[in-house]
Design a protein around this motif. Structure first.
Motif, short mmCIF file in Angstrom:
data_model
loop_
_atom_site.label_atom_id
_atom_site.label_comp_id
_atom_site.label_asym_id
_atom_site.label_seq_id
_atom_site.Cartn_x
_atom_site.Cartn_y
_atom_site.Cartn_z
N HIS A 59 0.84 -1.20 0.00
CA HIS A 59 0.00 0.00 0.00
C HIS A 59 0.88 1.25 0.00
O HIS A 59 1.85 1.35 0.73
CB HIS A 59 -0.93 0.02 1.21
CG HIS A 59 -1.79 1.22 1.24
ND1 HIS A 59 -2.84 1.39 0.36
CD2 HIS A 59 -1.73 2.36 1.97
CE1 HIS A 59 -3.39 2.56 0.57
NE2 HIS A 59 -2.74 3.18 1.54
N GLY A 105 -1.79 7.46 0.57
CA GLY A 105 -2.59 8.34 -0.28
C GLY A 105 -3.22 7.66 -1.48
O GLY A 105 -4.02 8.26 -2.19
N SER A 106 -2.89 6.40 -1.70
CA SER A 106 -3.44 5.70 -2.87
C SER A 106 -4.73 4.97 -2.49
O SER A 106 -4.83 4.39 -1.41
CB SER A 106 -2.43 4.68 -3.39
OG SER A 106 -3.06 3.78 -4.27
N PRO A 107 -5.73 4.98 -3.39
CA PRO A 107 -6.96 4.24 -3.11
C PRO A 107 -6.79 2.73 -3.33
O PRO A 107 -7.68 1.95 -2.96
CB PRO A 107 -7.95 4.81 -4.13
CG PRO A 107 -7.10 5.31 -5.26
CD PRO A 107 -5.77 5.71 -4.66
N LEU A 108 -5.69 2.31 -3.91
CA LEU A 108 -5.52 0.89 -4.22
C LEU A 108 -5.10 0.11 -2.98
O LEU A 108 -4.24 0.54 -2.21
CB LEU A 108 -4.47 0.71 -5.32
CG LEU A 108 -4.76 1.41 -6.65
CD1 LEU A 108 -3.60 1.23 -7.63
CD2 LEU A 108 -6.06 0.90 -7.26
N GLU A 109 -5.72 -1.06 -2.82
CA GLU A 109 -5.45 -1.90 -1.65
C GLU A 109 -5.00 -3.29 -2.10
O GLU A 109 -5.37 -3.74 -3.18
CB GLU A 109 -6.74 -2.07 -0.82
CG GLU A 109 -7.29 -0.79 -0.21
CD GLU A 109 -6.44 -0.29 0.96
OE1 GLU A 109 -5.62 -1.08 1.49
OE2 GLU A 109 -6.60 0.89 1.34
#
Ligand code: SAH
Length: 347
Positions: A292, A295-299
């Motif tokens: 992760h 600040g990234s929306p990717l999980e």
């Protein structure tokens, strides 16, 4: 003024030429090369060279030596992450990992990457620059010197796209695998690329015994172009044949990297597409739980989704493994330490 020579970028033959041009015997090349590859930072440390030669070299050459700006040691698994400062003020990350089979260093090949993969923390086109062969080599020499651990494996998987800095990376490979230096054989080196097809073709011609890893991360063009802009220039119908050609020419199996991103590329449909894409091609699929990035929306995918995905590939004869994650407690995924540091400096 004549530009000063970066001494550590020279191969033994080039050092000999330099010495002969200075009226010095060429056997000195072997001594200098050995000192440089032991990580000496200054000519004065080369104690078996005459003072006059050291003075002459000092006038025409310089020796790179990074500064350790930060060092983070994982309490869990001994992973060490370095932030090295370069002569021009730029900084790069290097990670030293301990495995049962030896110590492995993950090196950066550029300061800041230009490729713009959406899940990666290393994108930094403004501060991007190519690293010179000496600077890449220094990551290994100084990680080894600082940690006291002998390095046996190298992965070119840190910040930067190695095939976007092609000539310097090739010189680095010659330096690091040279028997008169630290002598790490090509079979102990992996190079990872986002898929610059013309450069894969060029690498193939070098017929090196290194392992080529290709960052795939998606089984179709629509998704891959969304995650990795490079796919718009070199889509799967160009990339996969280039990989097959590489294998046929070199006999070296390609390792495809696939970062597992929850709900994005880990669905049963993606597994089916990946199986169809790679069916019958002798290769290895390395599933990496996404790291992760702040600040990234990717999980990352859930454990269950990851296992299900892997089992589906295995069932269809694909050689798929899950990469063990090291240094989780020190935010060891590429680019994060450099980014933190730059944000603090920019404040
Ligand atoms: N530019 C090269 C090598 C550097 S990146 C390349 O693209 O292959 C090394 C690997 O880490 C690549 O497979 C890259 O896609 C992957 N990676 C980058 N960010 C990641 C993240 N947040 N989680 C998991 N893997 C990541």
């Amino acid at each position: 003024m004549e530009e000063r020579i970066d001494l550590k970028t020279l191969l033994p033959g080039e050092l000999e030429t330099l010495l002969l041009s200075m009226g010095e015997p060429k056997y000195r090349a072997r001594q200098i090369f050995a000192w440089l590859h032991r990580g000496v930072a200054d000519l004065s440390e080369m104690s078996d060279l005459p003072k006059s030669l050291r003075a002459k070299l000092g006038e025409r050459c310089f020796i790179t030596a990074p500064q350790i700006l930060r060092r983070q040691v994982s309490a869990r698994d001994g992973t060490i992450k370095y932030l090295f400062g370069l002569a021009d003020g730029n900084s790069i990350e290097t990670v030293l990992m301990q495995y049962e089979h030896g110590n492995s260093v993950c090196v950066s090949t550029q300061a800041g990457c230009k490729m713009g993969c959406v899940f990666c923390a290393s994108f930094d086109p403004k501060k991007s620059r190519d690293l010179r062969p000496s600077e890449i080599l220094d990551e290994i020499l100084f990680a080894q010197k600082d940690s006291g651990r002998q390095i046996s494996n190298i992965v070119l998987m840190g910040t930067g796209e190695p095939l976007d800095n092609y000539d310097n990376v090739m010189t680095f490979l010659r330096l690091v695998s040279h028997p008169m230096g630290i002598n790490i054989g090509m079979r102990h080196i992996s190079l990872s690329t986002c898929g610059l097809v013309p450069m894969i073709r060029r690498l193939e011609e070098e017929k090196l015994q290194l392992t080529l890893s290709v960052s795939l991360h998606a089984p179709n063009n629509a998704l891959r172009s969304r995650l990795m802009p490079v796919n718009r220039a070199y889509p799967l119908e160009a990339l996969i044949p280039a990989c097959k050609h590489y294998f046929e020419t070199t006999g070296r199996r390609i390792s495809f990297e696939y970062a597992m991103i929850g709900g994005v590329n880990d669905t049963p449909e993606c597994a089916r597409q990946l199986i169809a894409l790679l069916k019958g091609f002798p290769c290895h699929v390395n599933l990496i739980p996404l790291n992760h990035v702040a600040g990234s929306p990717l999980e990352p995918s859930t454990r269950d989704d990851l296992r299900r995905f892997q089992n589906e590939l295995l069932k269809h004869g694909l050689n798929a493994t899950v990469r063990r994650s090291l240094g989780g407690d020190i935010a060891a995924s590429c680019g994060q330490l450099r980014r933190q540091h730059n944000e603090e400096v920019d404040l």
